[in-house]
Design a protein around this motif. Structure first.
Motif, PDB file in Angstrom:
ATOM      1  N   SER A 120       3.249   7.723   9.793  1.00 38.72           N
ATOM      2  CA  SER A 120       4.366   7.022  10.416  1.00 38.72           C
ATOM      3  C   SER A 120       3.920   6.309  11.689  1.00 38.72           C
ATOM      4  O   SER A 120       4.700   5.629  12.340  1.00 38.72           O
ATOM      5  N   ILE A 121       2.657   6.460  12.035  1.00 43.83           N
ATOM      6  CA  ILE A 121       2.164   5.859  13.266  1.00 43.83           C
ATOM      7  C   ILE A 121       1.421   4.554  13.009  1.00 43.83           C
ATOM      8  O   ILE A 121       1.461   3.635  13.813  1.00 43.83           O
ATOM      9  N   VAL A 122       0.743   4.462  11.876  1.00 47.81           N
ATOM     10  CA  VAL A 122      -0.027   3.244  11.599  1.00 47.81           C
ATOM     11  C   VAL A 122       0.890   2.029  11.489  1.00 47.81           C
ATOM     12  O   VAL A 122       2.094   2.159  11.312  1.00 47.81           O
ATOM     13  N   GLU A 123       0.268   0.871  11.570  1.00 44.19           N
ATOM     14  CA  GLU A 123       0.991  -0.397  11.446  1.00 44.19           C
ATOM     15  C   GLU A 123       0.531  -1.136  10.206  1.00 44.19           C
ATOM     16  O   GLU A 123      -0.659  -1.434  10.103  1.00 44.19           O
ATOM     17  N   PRO A 124       1.369  -1.469   9.274  1.00 44.76           N
ATOM     18  CA  PRO A 124       2.765  -1.042   9.191  1.00 44.76           C
ATOM     19  C   PRO A 124       2.846   0.422   8.757  1.00 44.76           C
ATOM     20  O   PRO A 124       1.907   0.933   8.168  1.00 44.76           O
ATOM     21  N   ALA A 125       3.977   1.054   9.080  1.00 43.21           N
ATOM     22  CA  ALA A 125       4.168   2.459   8.717  1.00 43.21           C
ATOM     23  C   ALA A 125       3.978   2.627   7.215  1.00 43.21           C
ATOM     24  O   ALA A 125       4.394   1.789   6.414  1.00 43.21           O
ATOM     25  N   LEU A 126       3.344   3.722   6.867  1.00 42.04           N
ATOM     26  CA  LEU A 126       2.876   3.906   5.495  1.00 42.04           C
ATOM     27  C   LEU A 126       3.900   4.570   4.578  1.00 42.04           C
ATOM     28  O   LEU A 126       4.392   5.659   4.864  1.00 42.04           O
ATOM     29  N   VAL A 154       0.843  -1.196   0.000  1.00 37.38           N
ATOM     30  CA  VAL A 154       0.000   0.000   0.000  1.00 37.38           C
ATOM     31  C   VAL A 154       0.881   1.249   0.000  1.00 37.38           C
ATOM     32  O   VAL A 154       1.877   1.322   0.723  1.00 37.38           O
ATOM     33  N   VAL A 155       0.512   2.212  -0.829  1.00 31.43           N
ATOM     34  CA  VAL A 155       1.183   3.513  -0.821  1.00 31.43           C
ATOM     35  C   VAL A 155       0.121   4.599  -0.714  1.00 31.43           C
ATOM     36  O   VAL A 155      -0.936   4.499  -1.339  1.00 31.43           O
ATOM     37  N   GLY A 156       0.399   5.606   0.081  1.00 29.32           N
ATOM     38  CA  GLY A 156      -0.556   6.689   0.276  1.00 29.32           C
ATOM     39  C   GLY A 156      -0.084   7.995  -0.344  1.00 29.32           C
ATOM     40  O   GLY A 156       0.842   8.023  -1.159  1.00 29.32           O
ATOM     41  N   PHE A 157      -0.730   9.080   0.063  1.00 25.29           N
ATOM     42  CA  PHE A 157      -0.365  10.400  -0.445  1.00 25.29           C
ATOM     43  C   PHE A 157      -0.718  11.443   0.609  1.00 25.29           C
ATOM     44  O   PHE A 157      -1.885  11.528   1.017  1.00 25.29           O
ATOM     45  N   ASP A 158       0.259  12.208   1.059  1.00 24.90           N
ATOM     46  CA  ASP A 158       0.103  13.307   2.034  1.00 24.90           C
ATOM     47  C   ASP A 158       1.321  13.377   2.950  1.00 24.90           C
ATOM     48  O   ASP A 158       1.918  14.412   3.120  1.00 24.90           O
ATOM     49  N   ASP A 159       1.602  12.198   3.550  1.00 28.09           N
ATOM     50  CA  ASP A 159       2.529  12.122   4.664  1.00 28.09           C
ATOM     51  C   ASP A 159       2.078  12.952   5.846  1.00 28.09           C
ATOM     52  O   ASP A 159       2.795  13.809   6.367  1.00 28.09           O
ATOM     53  N   ILE A 218       9.595   6.380   1.767  1.00 28.86           N
ATOM     54  CA  ILE A 218       9.449   4.923   1.793  1.00 28.86           C
ATOM     55  C   ILE A 218       9.451   4.394   3.223  1.00 28.86           C
ATOM     56  O   ILE A 218      10.378   4.654   3.999  1.00 28.86           O
ATOM     57  N   ARG A 219       8.381   3.688   3.564  1.00 35.20           N
ATOM     58  CA  ARG A 219       8.313   3.052   4.884  1.00 35.20           C
ATOM     59  C   ARG A 219       7.986   1.575   4.688  1.00 35.20           C
ATOM     60  O   ARG A 219       8.336   1.005   3.661  1.00 35.20           O
ATOM     61  N   ALA A 220       7.299   0.992   5.646  1.00 41.02           N
ATOM     62  CA  ALA A 220       7.161  -0.467   5.622  1.00 41.02           C
ATOM     63  C   ALA A 220       6.031  -0.998   4.736  1.00 41.02           C
ATOM     64  O   ALA A 220       6.082  -2.132   4.273  1.00 41.02           O
ATOM     65  N   SER A 221       5.024  -0.181   4.469  1.00 42.15           N
ATOM     66  CA  SER A 221       3.802  -0.708   3.864  1.00 42.15           C
ATOM     67  C   SER A 221       3.940  -1.153   2.409  1.00 42.15           C
ATOM     68  O   SER A 221       2.996  -1.699   1.841  1.00 42.15           O
ATOM     69  N   CYS A 222       5.102  -0.889   1.805  1.00 45.88           N
ATOM     70  CA  CYS A 222       5.258  -1.375   0.438  1.00 45.88           C
ATOM     71  C   CYS A 222       6.301  -2.487   0.375  1.00 45.88           C
ATOM     72  O   CYS A 222       6.608  -3.009  -0.695  1.00 45.88           O
ATOM     73  N   GLY A 223       6.859  -2.790   1.548  1.00 45.53           N
ATOM     74  CA  GLY A 223       7.718  -3.960   1.625  1.00 45.53           C
ATOM     75  C   GLY A 223       9.027  -3.894   0.871  1.00 45.53           C
ATOM     76  O   GLY A 223       9.544  -4.916   0.457  1.00 45.53           O
ATOM     77  N   SER A 224       9.551  -2.721   0.694  1.00 46.15           N
ATOM     78  CA  SER A 224      10.824  -2.645  -0.052  1.00 46.15           C
ATOM     79  C   SER A 224      12.003  -2.646   0.905  1.00 46.15           C
ATOM     80  O   SER A 224      11.942  -2.044   1.962  1.00 46.15           O
TER      81      SER A 224
END
Lengths: 335, 335
Positions: free
Chosen positions: A283-289, A273-278, A329-335
DNA sequence: TTGTAAGCGTTATCAT
DNA sequence: ATGATAACGCTTACAA
């Protein structure tokens, strides 16, 4: 409350009204000694000029409006607005002007409110946020020659705007997913009648097309930027079996993640999952977005600065400012 | 922008300026025929009276302020404010007045901003939100005789306020936990320098004392109403081994839940959690949050209504309104 | 019922 | 460098 007048200060300091006015407005041509005396009295009695009287002659109120047409529930849910307001308000504070908040809720008499707010001379200009393409307000304001700056691109060259680079941002997001090997990338968009909704979908399309990949329309579903709405939309999208989802805003992404979790999909293992805004929440949700950062406060600050320049006549031509976005880039896209 | 004047309408409709004024202001004593003619012209040229000129003589601006002293980050994080603003704005719309937003950020020159906003005649009155007990603004406003209503109890009989029943609400929450058999009930409070922070702790104390139970001070930790701050506070509180936590706001509760989850505690099995607010998010989190509902929008609406009455002179004496709170039981307390 | 005229508290132009 | 004085656009006695 404020019974003091220029006349009174004049009497108290033994000069004429005009001299006091000159002191108040920092005009030159006042003898330093006189200036000091007047200033002391002003200080003493806590005098402050009457705004209405002043603007009656100057034709300036030092007040700008933040206009939110069609003020829907979203405004009170999406953290976008508080951030925007902060940017606007701090610039106002810094530049000595004031902020009037005008929410054109659907229930209000639009026409009457328009005249009250925009034709009464209350405001020197307005920052307009969250417009739809078909909003009749903007054309009317253009016609009435009202100083304005839109937050968000507006497809009429006569209007100034400040926007994030939505197309480029979302394109980067989707390109990142492609780079990670995803091929079935779904997207939950914003309202397509709103420019950012439209532009972020455009970026999604561009990323695919640049790779020579077909755009599968069944992977595209229109949301409303809200968490709840997007969750429902994502639920329906599950059947198409995406391995990744580009969500057009962070609240959208949260909704998407909730739908995925509810369906037993792991993030990012099963679906990225990738979002838009930041927004802070990303950075608080699990997994970080993983998300595209847009500088919301700066959007507000820049819009306000520009508006003030337009009002002052420092610039005449409509200006179009695009602020850069950036993939985080955080955890939600698994890179 | 609005070049029309009363004089012009008068000329166009062949009457005097005063007659037009009477028509505009719905005074009686205008011949229906004349009234109609004038109204037609007004409509035609899109005339709207000039606000500044009008308020110069009426001493009313039809603008109220929303004053947020010490505007800190919280304002842009806590959904409390958007809801409050919605309540205020919709009442303003309904009553034909306008809303000016004044954030007294710490960096701004407080004194200069105060004079600009409050002593310039810009505002007919203010709604004040999020005050601390030691804020110097309120005493100054009292002294200056500014019409105001606080959102949140203020311990000076001269100031009007509208508040939720914080003490009763939190007492109900804690009583509920006691009823469920909990004896080690911790609490993460709000800032104790703020009245709601103080009052919600008071309710906690009352609930325990009413049962004849001792108040264990080590179970009480001061938070700041924020999610992040409260998470950190809860982390430290874990060592005291509570079986339940009363969080002084919903964002606080979310932080508490995060800290509990991070420590491997199950909610509500290991630790029960109750919040305060009943923001939309309360029913969305996992598990759904038991919380005390306070009517935030209504708080804003009531404060605005009261302020308008104070301004109109409909009421003179300071008024104190307490709106009821209500326990909403969901999954997080395991009942 | 309507019009005349005197302010409201400033700024700005023009003399001085 | 300072002071009269005329606007600014409106409301509101008061007169007619």
């Amino acid at each position: 409350m404020n019974p003091n007048t220029l006349e009174e200060i004049a009497r108290l300091s033994g000069v004429s009204r005009s001299t006091v006015s000159r002191v108040i407005n920092d005009h030159p041509n006042v003898r330093p000694e006189v200036r000091a005396r007047v200033q002391r009295i002003v200080q003493q009695v806590g005098y402050h000029p009457h705004a209405a009287a002043r603007s009656l002659v100057t034709k300036r109120t030092q007040v700008i409006g933040l206009l939110i047409p069609q003020a829907v529930t979203r405004i009170f849910t999406d953290p976008f607005f508080p951030h925007l307001i902060r940017g606007i308000a701090s610039t106002c504070n810094a530049r000595g002007c004031h902020l009037m908040l005008s929410l054109f809720t659907s229930s209000t008499d639009q026409d009457s409110l328009y005249r009250q707010v925009l034709r009464s001379g209350y405001l020197d200009g307005v920052v307009v946020a969250s417009t739809t393409l078909d909003d009749p307000l903007i054309p009317r304001m253009i016609e009435d020659g009202i100083h304005m700056v839109c937050v968000g691109r507006y497809p009429d060259d006569r209007v100034s705007y400040v926007d994030s680079d939505n197309v480029r941002g979302s394109r980067m997001a989707v390109e990142h997913l492609l780079r990670l090997g995803h091929r079935r990338i779904a997207t939950v968009t914003g309202p397509l009648s709103m420019v950012p909704g439209h532009d972020r979908l455009e970026g999604y399309r561009q990323a695919l097309e640049a790779r020579g990949l077909p755009v599968d329309e069944s992977l595209i579903a229109e949301g409303d930027f809200s968490e709840e709405g997007s969750q429902a939309v994502m639920q329906r999208l599950l059947a198409t079996g995406p391995t990744a989802v580009f969500a057009a805003s962070d609240p959208t992404a949260i909704g998407v993640m909730k739908a995925l979790k509810a369906a037993g999909r792991r993030i990012p293992d099963d679906v990225a999952v990738v979002g838009f805004d930041d927004l802070p929440i990303a950075s608080i949700v699990e997994p970080a977005l993983t998300t595209v950062r847009q500088p919301i406060e700066q959007l507000g600050a820049t819009a306000t600065d520009l508006l003030l320049k337009l009002i002052e006549g420092e610039v005449q031509e409509p200006q179009h400012v695009i602020l850069p976005t950036q993939l985080v880039i955080r955890a939600s896209c698994g890179s």
